[in-house]
Each structure stands twice: as C-alpha cells, then as structure tokens.
Write a protein that holds these residues in place. Structure first.
Motif, PDB file in Angstrom:
ATOM      1  N   LYS A 243       0.816  -1.218   0.000  1.00 13.93           N
ATOM      2  CA  LYS A 243       0.000   0.000   0.000  1.00 13.93           C
ATOM      3  C   LYS A 243       0.848   1.265   0.000  1.00 13.93           C
ATOM      4  N   LEU A 290     -17.843  -4.401   9.981  1.00 18.84           N
ATOM      5  CA  LEU A 290     -17.417  -3.003   9.960  1.00 18.84           C
ATOM      6  C   LEU A 290     -17.791  -2.340  11.274  1.00 18.84           C
ATOM      7  N   ASP A 294     -12.584  -3.225   8.283  1.00 19.36           N
ATOM      8  CA  ASP A 294     -11.742  -2.403   7.414  1.00 19.36           C
ATOM      9  C   ASP A 294     -10.318  -2.320   7.940  1.00 19.36           C
ATOM     10  N   PRO A 312     -18.117  -6.477  -1.271  1.00 19.90           N
ATOM     11  CA  PRO A 312     -18.506  -5.064  -1.168  1.00 19.90           C
ATOM     12  C   PRO A 312     -17.505  -4.229  -0.375  1.00 19.90           C
ATOM     13  N   VAL A 313     -16.900  -4.822   0.649  1.00 25.60           N
ATOM     14  CA  VAL A 313     -15.895  -4.101   1.436  1.00 25.60           C
ATOM     15  C   VAL A 313     -14.632  -3.889   0.615  1.00 25.60           C
ATOM     16  N   ARG A 315     -14.320  -3.493  -2.529  1.00 23.20           N
ATOM     17  CA  ARG A 315     -14.456  -2.567  -3.655  1.00 23.20           C
ATOM     18  C   ARG A 315     -13.852  -1.205  -3.337  1.00 23.20           C
ATOM     19  N   ARG A 316     -13.676  -0.902  -2.072  1.00 22.62           N
ATOM     20  CA  ARG A 316     -13.056   0.368  -1.685  1.00 22.62           C
ATOM     21  C   ARG A 316     -11.535   0.321  -1.772  1.00 22.62           C
ATOM     22  N   TRP A 317     -11.003  -0.844  -2.092  1.00 24.64           N
ATOM     23  CA  TRP A 317      -9.560  -1.028  -2.156  1.00 24.64           C
ATOM     24  C   TRP A 317      -9.057  -0.850  -3.580  1.00 24.64           C
ATOM     25  N   GLU A 319      -7.699  -1.734  -7.077  1.00 25.70           N
ATOM     26  CA  GLU A 319      -8.018  -2.952  -7.814  1.00 25.70           C
ATOM     27  C   GLU A 319      -6.864  -3.954  -7.801  1.00 25.70           C
ATOM     28  N   ARG A 322      -7.009  -6.208  -4.556  1.00 24.14           N
ATOM     29  CA  ARG A 322      -8.170  -7.043  -4.219  1.00 24.14           C
ATOM     30  C   ARG A 322      -7.912  -8.539  -4.396  1.00 24.14           C
TER      31      ARG A 322
END
Length: 359
Positions: A243, A290, A294, A312-313, A315-317, A319, A322
């Motif tokens: 990250k 949650l 997260d 769904p969680v 998807r905020r990461w 691509e 994932r």
C-alpha cells in the motif's frame, strides 16, 4: 562466513517441515489471550474486553512452551486462556489441553473453507477446537523489477530466473518451499504420487539455490534494503507494504499457493476449581464486521467470510490489491491447507528435502 547452502541445511530439520522476550504476564488467575507479537491486529487487540488480558510473546515456540505441563508453567497459566496461533504451530498442541470453543453461531458465519481448520484438520464430525479468524496465501513480492513483473504469467517459475540467483528470500519452512517447487512442475501435494516424481528433488534444489535467505519473518528487510529482489511471504506481511511502497509489486500465480490460517483456541484451565469466564464472543464478532473489518483488511488480515460479504468491502480497495487479499474462486480451488504430517508423511518429505540439499 556461513554459506547460503549451510544456512539452508540448518533450516531443513524435521521440525521445520512441520510448520514454518514478551510482555509481562497477567496477574495470577486472570484469563489471558496469548499471542505472538505482530500476529494479532493492534486495533482488534486493543478492544479485548475485561477480564481478558493480552499477553504477547516474541515467537510461537514461546507460546507452546508456556502451555507445556511443567510445574513452573502451571502457575503462569493457572487461569483460563485463549491462544492465537498460526495453523502450523496450533497443530503441535496437545489436543487434550484444548477444549471446544462453543462458538457455533460465529463458526456458522464463516465460509465452508474454514470448516477443516476449525477442527484442526481432523475428520468431519470432530468437535471444532479453533476459530479461524483470518486466512491468506503466499505471495511473490518483487522490488524494482518491472522486467520480471511483465513476465508474471510465468508464475512461481519466475523465482528461477537467472537474474534472481542469490536475490530471493524464501519461506523458512521447507514444506512451503517444496509446495512451491511442486507448483513449478504443475504438480500438487494433494496427489501423494507427486512426491515421487523424479524431477522434484532437482526442482527443489534449483529453487533453494536461488535463495539469499530462508526467512519470511525478518527477511523482508533484505528486500526493502535492496539486498534481495524477490521474496515469498504470507499475504498479511505483504499487503501493508504494497500500500505504501511504490517500488513493490506482488502476484499470486494462477496455480495458487499453500494457505495460512490464524486461529483462536481455548485452553482448558489447570485448576478445575476455577470457573471459566465467558468467551469474548462480541469481541470476536467485531472482527468480522465493519468498522473494525476495514482495519483488519488494511493490516492484511482477511476473515474467511463468504465472498458476497467481503467483496462489497473490498471494492473500496485499489483494484491491484483485491485479488491478493481475496483470490478468485478458481485460484482458491488450487490452493491447499497444510495439515499435520503423519509419521510416514514426515519421513517422506524429510527424505525429499535431504535429497534436494545434497545435490
């Protein structure tokens, strides 16, 4: 100076094939959560409710030692305890020292893949002794090697690239190294006949010859310092670095990898007169939802929840991260857990490792 070959031979023990100073102890009689430093998310550990007290030790061997039946240890663990251990170490515990978790409602929330590790890989019908709160794969991490990243379709065979000789950090577990060599040959340890493949000892030897070190725990420092160009590490060690460090890229080959599991286990109190406090079920449940979920994902810890709950969680990461956190179903089907060896299996794998190192 000790040669790489000597270091690898030292790592090739039977004990290694089976796998892979701490905080002050809690006051006498208090229930403890024994864990290995860095193997429980800080955000989650800080929420552990009273009267449970966390106790962190440097190495998993120390946790196993504390559970030992010697008189000195009995005083240290007079009360109830929870243990947080990776599956390879958890399977070395005396099952007579464990008691059922009695957390059926929480176990039912998990995906079917978590059933076997919850039984410590015993046959179906056995009582669950563990709560698998996180799982993942092994990843191939590259540092500043865009040339190799462009060839990532080569999968684990990328580790044999001539430019990586003496530049690879491999896992400390010979068992995982052999698993990687099997995948390079398109084989699987799920087929016992694969271990008799005449090409396997040479494949393992070639892989070992590429290694700068066998140390996924501390060897990442070699990668970050530029002494290594590639490292094979558990996904939870790689994700936080990926990250924040643009020099790093990582892949999970389509052929999959061994799986690792992080488990919670319940130790029976030595003093039968003591009444076990209730398990911190709400605390465990918080790690599956949650907002704490997260924070666990951010640290590389993925609960084995059904895919429809995790996607769904995720998807905020980004691509690119994932599929490293949650591989596709097709890749997961090619991954395998590592149950404890039988004596015959241990001997067979040890012989294979010795043959590979003698070449």
């Amino acid at each position: 100076m000790t040669s790489r070959r000597q270091v690898l031979q030292l790592m090739g023990s039977v004990v290694a094939l089976g796998t892979a100073g701490g905080c002050a102890p809690a006051r006498s009689g208090q229930p403890q959560l024994l864990n290995v430093t860095g193997d429980l998310p800080k955000a989650w550990l800080q929420e552990l409710p009273s009267p449970w007290q966390p106790r962190s030790l440097d190495r998993p061997e120390q946790v196993l030692s504390l559970v030992d039946s010697s008189a000195l240890q009995e005083e240290a663990l007079a009360g109830a305890a929870l243990l947080a251990l990776v599956d390879g170490w958890a399977q070395q515990l005396d099952r007579a020292r464990l008691q059922p978790l009695e957390a059926s409602a929480l176990l039912e929330q998990l995906a079917p893949i978590a059933q076997a590790p919850s039984r410590l890989f015993a046959a179906e019908g056995n009582v669950p002794l563990a709560f698998p709160w996180a799982f993942g794969t092994w990843l191939l991490v590259l540092r500043s090697r865009p040339d190799l990243w462009r060839q990532r379709q080569r999968g684990w065979s990328l580790l044999l690239d001539p430019s990586l000789r003496g530049k690879v950090v491999l896992p400390s577990s010979p068992r995982v190294v052999i698993e990687l060599a099997l995948r390079q040959l398109g084989l699987s340890s799920a087929d016992p006949q694969s271990l008799t493949n005449p090409a396997l000892p040479n494949q393992v030897s070639q892989l070992v010859d590429q290694a700068l070190a066998l140390d996924e725990r501390d060897g990442l420092n070699l990668l970050l310092a530029g002494e290594a160009d590639a490292a094979v590490v558990p996904s939870h060690r790689a994700i936080p670095l990926l990250k924040k460090d643009p020099r790093l890229s990582a892949l999970l080959p389509e052929s999959g990898s061994p799986l690792w599991w992080q488990l919670l286990l319940r130790l029976a109190p030595r003093d039968s007169a003591l009444v076990d406090p209730p398990l911190p079920l709400e605390w465990i449940r918080d790690g599956l939802s949650l907002p704490l979920l997260d924070r666990l994902l951010a640290a590389g810890w993925v609960p084995p929840l059904p895919r429809q709950q995790l996607e769904p969680v995720l998807r905020r990461w980004p691509e690119r991260l994932r599929p490293l956190l949650l591989p596709s179903d097709a890749v997961l089907q090619r991954c395998n857990s590592l149950p404890m060896f039988s004596p015959v299996e241990r001997s067979r794998w040890q012989t294979l490792w010795d043959q590979a190192l003698s070449r």
